[in-house]
Design a protein around this motif. Structure first.
Motif, mmCIF file in Angstrom:
data_model
loop_
_atom_site.group_PDB
_atom_site.id
_atom_site.type_symbol
_atom_site.label_atom_id
_atom_site.label_comp_id
_atom_site.label_asym_id
_atom_site.label_seq_id
_atom_site.Cartn_x
_atom_site.Cartn_y
_atom_site.Cartn_z
ATOM 1 N N GLY A 1 0.833 -1.200 0.000
ATOM 2 C CA GLY A 1 0.000 0.000 0.000
ATOM 3 C C GLY A 1 0.860 1.239 0.000
ATOM 4 O O GLY A 1 2.056 1.178 -0.316
ATOM 5 N N ALA A 2 0.238 2.360 0.341
ATOM 6 C CA ALA A 2 0.998 3.593 0.415
ATOM 7 C C ALA A 2 0.468 4.398 1.585
ATOM 8 O O ALA A 2 -0.687 4.267 1.966
ATOM 9 C CB ALA A 2 0.843 4.400 -0.872
ATOM 10 N N THR B 1 -0.106 8.012 1.877
ATOM 11 C CA THR B 1 -0.042 9.235 1.064
ATOM 12 C C THR B 1 0.225 10.456 1.927
ATOM 13 O O THR B 1 0.619 11.500 1.418
ATOM 14 C CB THR B 1 -1.355 9.459 0.293
ATOM 15 O OG1 THR B 1 -2.432 9.519 1.235
ATOM 16 C CG2 THR B 1 -1.616 8.355 -0.700
ATOM 17 N N ARG C 1 4.976 7.772 1.024
ATOM 18 C CA ARG C 1 5.875 6.610 0.961
ATOM 19 C C ARG C 1 5.086 5.325 0.794
ATOM 20 O O ARG C 1 3.997 5.177 1.323
ATOM 21 C CB ARG C 1 6.703 6.526 2.259
ATOM 22 C CG ARG C 1 7.749 7.619 2.312
ATOM 23 C CD ARG C 1 8.390 7.687 3.659
ATOM 24 N NE ARG C 1 9.189 6.499 3.950
ATOM 25 C CZ ARG C 1 9.967 6.406 5.018
ATOM 26 N NH1 ARG C 1 10.023 7.403 5.874
ATOM 27 N NH2 ARG C 1 10.667 5.324 5.230
ATOM 28 N N PRO C 2 5.677 4.380 0.053
ATOM 29 C CA PRO C 2 5.045 3.063 -0.040
ATOM 30 C C PRO C 2 5.094 2.358 1.316
ATOM 31 O O PRO C 2 5.981 2.641 2.127
ATOM 32 C CB PRO C 2 5.895 2.303 -1.063
ATOM 33 C CG PRO C 2 6.954 3.226 -1.530
ATOM 34 C CD PRO C 2 6.946 4.450 -0.697
#
Lengths: 661, 286, 196
Positions: free
Chosen positions: A474-475, A477, A481-482
């Motif tokens: 996932g990230a 946001t 960053r991932p």
């Protein structure tokens, strides 16, 4: 010459802030037939209506034009005022200078004022040609068909039955209860879904005013508001419910095991089965697709063991016809089939990626695991659980553009349940926005946060297995960053979509659906439980995604509207309906094909031609069904159809006035 | 079957095995490949990252030659060349103004009639029976991770298979007698276009793919892209250093494997020039 | 701490410019971050893809065009095929590279290396019509000032017969030069830069 009065509304600054109202009043005073014109800040208010009533009397007006908002909003209001002034209410014409003018031309007041005058010129031209119309009265059958036995259908059926009217509740499954009875605890109060819905199932099934039909599908709805003829198919269940006592011997002895759809395939049932212990009616049906007798021609175990001799293999589908005054559609929802499109989440190949409904069954004490949260792959207790929101919702590329409204809350609830049931569990929720608009909802979400659910703002791009774990990519946001989580179990909050049969039901009931397949209400704000077909009503998620409180409220509202309809033995219907001039009609019946309400029928008439009696076919409009849409009038090649209140002559005069001819 | 063949700039160098094995397999299958007489670089990533019309014109000059040859289809072994040609074809076919502008640049009046297909699609399109009858040396005992990379499955305008779980290469390799593994990194990017400029980044990307293939139990990898092949083949020592574990998975072009299954001599399909020695695995069936 | 973003900052103009060149409706992005989540290169970027999208929406031209991220994007299009709003983020990145190139911006660090490689590649293709790998690698090493990088790769290739020292040229090279002349005055500029 008529005596026409024109009343121009400012609508506060909605119209008055753009259109030069005093100038418009001056200019329209010069139009032919106009003997009086005036303006007011809010024409729809009590003093505004009073102005109209007084002017009709004082200036002996015989036609009224109100220039204000859309007739959809206030035509009814002003018709009542005109009636109080002593005129036939259909001698009113509205000119929409708000939606059609001031709202769309805010940047050009000069031209907007000119356009307002033109719109009123049109209305005046039509007003001069209006004829008085009379409402008709038709009898009402005081019985209701409710389609769908989920919480919406049950609630509405109970409300209507309590009001003293007869209700037929038709459910296509072998039991009522719908999706709600499958759920475990409900947000935000955490009360047990079964405990609050099963008593209602019993009440509705036992109610003296309710006829419950299960394994029932509506095949045909004919007729019109107050007077529907409905055909229902009762599918063969092979069990005689008059004899059956629900003792359970048959399903104990039945040798055939089938994955149980009420547990989403996580448990087994028999070929003769009760979907779940609290099913209503609490009697079994035979699933012919899997029954050994029906597939292989031998077995008959259930027949042999049944102490009541209730098994009837020769049972056949039956059709019943019913007269009802109103139909309530409560066909509910299904879950979006994520596995067919979400390749990045594994196309359903990974057993430990489940949906929220799977989770509900699992965490439910009456479910396949007896309430234990486990990994379907190996039955072990997960320590790290990831929830993924908006799977199919807010995703126009793979699913639906809309928000499904309930997922944020049930995800928070499920996160809470994981943390409560599994000591030391780690819970991660991937979200885009957390939407908690409801009483006690935000508070519940904060509670889940404080209990340790880690919310991460970002969609998940990929889920894949690595050794015994599922890697969730996932990230965050908010940090840009991932994020990667090594999870034991992943729960997808999949979108709510209309039930599979919705399109068929819409066709049978003659109503429209929106582009997503949800049934279309007559007005999104003011008529949320009605459809555009009089007498057909909506309740619950068939109209759009809803949670349980909203569904129950919607169902209650629909019941109230239906009771209003049934409260009187007769009802009035709108006189704005099509009329066929039989002399001009050639009997081509194009009108019948274009009518969306099935209001046109062929009729044979006898007439004398050259002294000889001849028979021929003409079209006839059923004014009970006709909704006044005008499609037939536009389609008629011989000009034989006129729509009352929108006659060809009136429309031609409007066009001429608009074009300044 | 006669079809135009675009070898791509690396056909004599980094992608030699692909060119050699593609030609050999096609010859064996009766597919006649004809090179456009004066083909040029497809433009690759640097062109479309620099100027859109430059990229379109470079690809279109090649497509125009195919039309001049009177052929309806062109194939490219290299997946990057395929994507550039196919995207150009798709854009020019739907935009007449753009086509005119591009023709002005190339000086070759292209009518946007050429169909672009990767070699994988052409071979996978052969009949199953036809295919089986050619297999004389089944790839028994090969456990292959079919790796598709980016360019054959993305974007949707030019994809030849599903972007998340493609099957086309798996299917032909299974027809050739091999076992293919269900794995998780079939279409993850290997970063080849950054290989020269940022090798340390690319080694980390390749490492994920090699690790996933090994975890799935594969004993080799099959590719259909010149960029991927070179990148996965040459970087395994560095991957081993990064992950602290020895990895040496032979990386084949799927055409090499098919050639072997159809009875071609290993040298004919060039299995001796890989960076990770593929010969011990090949010995299994010879 | 970073400075406040000063708005209005001409956001509409830059965003429209990016939309025009990329053919993508950047304003539809609702920042779900699926591009970042799936990007195989996000780990090495200075701006995550979703941050690039946001900055384009806000018109932060300088920061976006000078980022390394736009150059580190490999145009693998994982973001594009998974975007729930049907925006090709990959094509937005491509558009940003083109805009940066038009404005003579090559970025810094790892991103700059990609830009320099692209220039070396195109210089080779402009001269011969096809890529001459060895030449392009040498030119890139010169440009980036790291003369011996990739020497190990080159040697390996050489030993396997995968590095050709001779060149092959397109026959009608004038056609290729014409395309480059019309579209790429910028490449000339950079070669002058190298001589300097």
């Amino acid at each position: 010459m008529h005596r026409i009065g024109v009343f121009v509304c400012w609508c506060g600054s909605n119209i008055g802030g753009v259109v030069d109202v005093p100038r418009v009043v001056r200019e329209v005073a010069k139009l032919p037939g106009v003997v009086y014109s005036t303006d007011y800040k809010y024409m729809c208010s009590e003093p505004g209506q009073g102005m109209i009533i007084r002017a009709i009397r004082e200036h002996r007006l015989d036609r009224v034009v109100v220039a204000s908002c859309s007739p959809r909003l206030h035509e009814d209001t002003f018709r009542k005022a005109v009636l109080l002034g002593g005129l036939n209410p259909y001698l009113l014409e509205m000119a929409n200078i708000r939606e059609h003018c001031s709202w769309v031309h805010q940047n050009d007041p000069e031209k907007a004022s000119e356009k307002a005058v033109a719109i009123i010129r049109r209305a005046v031209a039509k007003a001069a040609r209006l004829e008085p119309l009379v409402q008709k009265r038709i009898p009402v059958t005081r019985r209701v068909l409710v389609v769908g036995g989920g919480i919406a259908g049950i609630q509405a059926a109970l409300d209507i039955a309590e009001a003293g009217y007869d209700v037929v509740l038709a459910e296509k499954q072998p039991t009522i209860g719908g999706k709600m009875v499958l759920l475990d605890k409900t947000f935000p109060t955490l009360d047990c879904s079964a405990c609050i819905s099963t008593p209602k199932m019993v009440s509705v099934a036992r109610h003296p005013n309710v006829l419950l039909l299960t394994c029932a599908e509506v095949e045909e709805i004919r007729g019109f508001v107050g007077n529907f003829n409905v055909t229902v198919r009762l599918k063969a269940i092979s069990v005689d419910y008059d004899k059956c006592t629900g003792c359970g011997t048959c399903w104990e002895k039945c040798p055939t095991k089938v994955p149980n759809e009420f547990d989403l395939g996580m448990s087994y049932r028999k070929a003769i089965y009760l979907p779940f212990a609290q099913a209503m009616p609490n009697k079994p049906v035979i699933d012919r697709e899997h029954c050994r007798f029906f597939t292989q021609g031998k077995c008959r175990v259930c027949e042999k063991v049944c102490p009541a001799q209730a098994i009837n293999y020769a049972d056949q589908d039956k059709f019943v016809t019913l007269q009802v005054g109103a139909v309530l559609l409560a066909t509910g929802y299904e879950l979006f089939d994520w596995a067919s499109v979400y390749g990045e989440y594994g196309y359903g190949r990974y057993p430990d990626v489940i949906t929220g409904l799977h989770f509900e069954r699992m965490v439910n004490a009456g479910g396949p695991t007896g309430g234990k949260i486990v990994r379907p792959s190996d039955g072990t207790e997960p320590k790290t659980v990831v929830f993924v929101q908006c799977v199919g919702s807010r995703d126009e590329a793979k699913g639906k553009e809309y928000c499904s409204r309930v997922c944020c809350m049930y995800t928070a609830k499920q996160a809470h349940q994981v943390l409560e049931k599994i000591p030391g569990a780690e819970v991660y929720v991937f979200y885009i926005d957390v939407r908690c608009a409801g009483k006690g909802y935000e508070e519940f979400y904060l509670r889940a946060l404080h209990e340790g659910a880690q919310y991460i703002r970002g969609r998940v791009s990929k889920i894949y297995p690595e050794e015994k774990k599922l890697i969730v990519k996932g990230a965050d946001t908010l940090l840009g960053r991932p994020v990667e989580v090594a999870a034991d179990l992943v729960v997808l909050a999949t979108a709510m979509i209309p039930s599979q049969d919705a399109a068929k039901v819409a066709r049978v009931a003659g109503i429209s659906a929106d582009r997503d397949g949800f049934f279309l209400e007559a007005h999104p704000k003011l008529r949320p439980v009605e459809t555009n077909t009089a007498g057909i009503f909506l309740a619950g998620t068939c109209q759009g995604p809803k949670d349980i409180p909203d569904t129950v409220a919607h169902a209650g509202a629909a019941a109230a509207k239906i009771c209003t309809l049934l409260a009187r033995p007769e009802m009035t219907i709108e006189p704005v309906a099509a009329e066929v001039n039989q002399k001009l009609c050639t009997g081509c019946l194009l009108c019948r094909d274009v009518c969306p309400y099935r209001a046109v029928e062929a009729k044979e008439i006898e007439e004398k031609k050259n002294g000889v009696l001849q028979r021929r076919v003409v079209a006839e409009v059923n004014s009970g069904l006709c909704q006044g849409c005008g499609a037939c009038a536009a389609g008629c090649r011989s000009g034989a159809i006129d729509l009352k209140g929108f006659t060809n002559e009136q429309l031609a005069a409007e066009v001429a006035a608009l074009c300044g001819w | 079957m006669k079809i135009a063949y675009f070898p791509g700039c690396c056909y004599e160098t980094s992608a030699r095995e692909y060119d050699v094995s593609t030609r050999a397999v096609c010859r064996h299958l009766g597919i006649e490949l004809v090179e456009p007489p004066d083909w040029n670089c497809c433009g690759s990533t640097p062109a479309h990252s620099t100027d859109r019309l430059l990229a379109l014109a470079m690809a279109a000059r090649n497509l125009a030659q195919v039309e001049e040859m009177g052929l309806a289809e062109v194939t490219a072994s290299c997946a990057l060349c395929y994507q550039r040609l196919a995207l150009t074809q798709a854009e020019l076919a739907e935009n007449g103004e753009l086509l005119a502008e591009v023709n002005r640049l190339t000086g070759r009046p292209y009518r946007a009639t050429v169909k672009v297909r990767p070699v994988l699609d052409i071979i996978a399109g052969l009949g199953e029976e036809e295919f089986r009858s050619r297999v004389v040396r089944p790839l028994n005992g090969f456990k292959i991770a079919a790796y598709y990379g980016c360019l054959l499955v993305r974007p949707s305008k030019t994809k030849v298979d599903d972007p998340e779980n493609p099957q086309m290469m798996d299917r032909v390799l299974r027809l050739a007698g091999a076992e293919t593994v269900d794995w998780t990194h079939k279409t993850e990017c290997c970063g080849a276009s950054l290989a020269i400029s940022n090798e340390e980044v690319v080694v980390r990307m390749v490492a994920r793919i090699i690790k996933a293939a090994a975890l799935a139990g594969a004993d080799c990898i099959a590719t259909a892209c010149a960029m991927c092949h070179f990148n996965l083949d040459i970087r395994q020592e560095k991957v081993s250093r990064l992950l602290g574990k020895k990895y040496s998975l032979p990386v084949f072009y799927f055409t090499q494997l098919l050639g072997l299954a159809m009875g071609l001599n290993p040298k004919e399909v060039c299995v001796h020039t890989h960076f990770v020695d593929a010969r011990p695995l090949v010995k299994k069936i010879i | 701490m970073q400075q406040a973003i000063a708005l209005p900052g001409g956001s509409a103009r830059f965003c429209a410019e990016v939309e025009e060149i990329s053919g993508q409706d950047v304003r539809r992005c609702y920042q779900c971050g699926k591009c970042t989540a799936g990007c195989p290169l996000a780990f090495t970027m200075d701006l995550a893809p979703n941050q690039v999208m946001r900055m384009v929406q806000l018109g932060m031209e300088n920061e976006v065009l000078n980022s390394q991220a736009v150059w580190l994007c490999a145009y693998c299009l994982t973001c594009t095929v998974r975007c729930p709003r049907q925006i090709s983020v990959g094509d937005v990145m491509d558009g940003l590279r083109i805009l940066a190139r038009q404005k003579g911006i090559l970025g810094s660090g790892r991103g700059r290396r990609v830009a320099l490689f692209n220039e070396s590649f195109l210089a080779s293709v402009k001269r011969l019509g096809r890529l001459y790998e060895f030449g392009a690698m040498l030119l890139y090493n010169l440009k980036s000032g790291r003369l011996f990088q990739n020497a190990d790769v080159g040697l390996k290739m050489f030993l396997r017969g995968k590095l050709k020292l001779g060149t092959t040229r397109v026959k009608k090279i004038a056609e290729m030069r014409n395309i480059f002349k019309q579209r790429l005055p910028a490449v000339r500029q950079e070669r002058e830069g190298v001589r300097r």
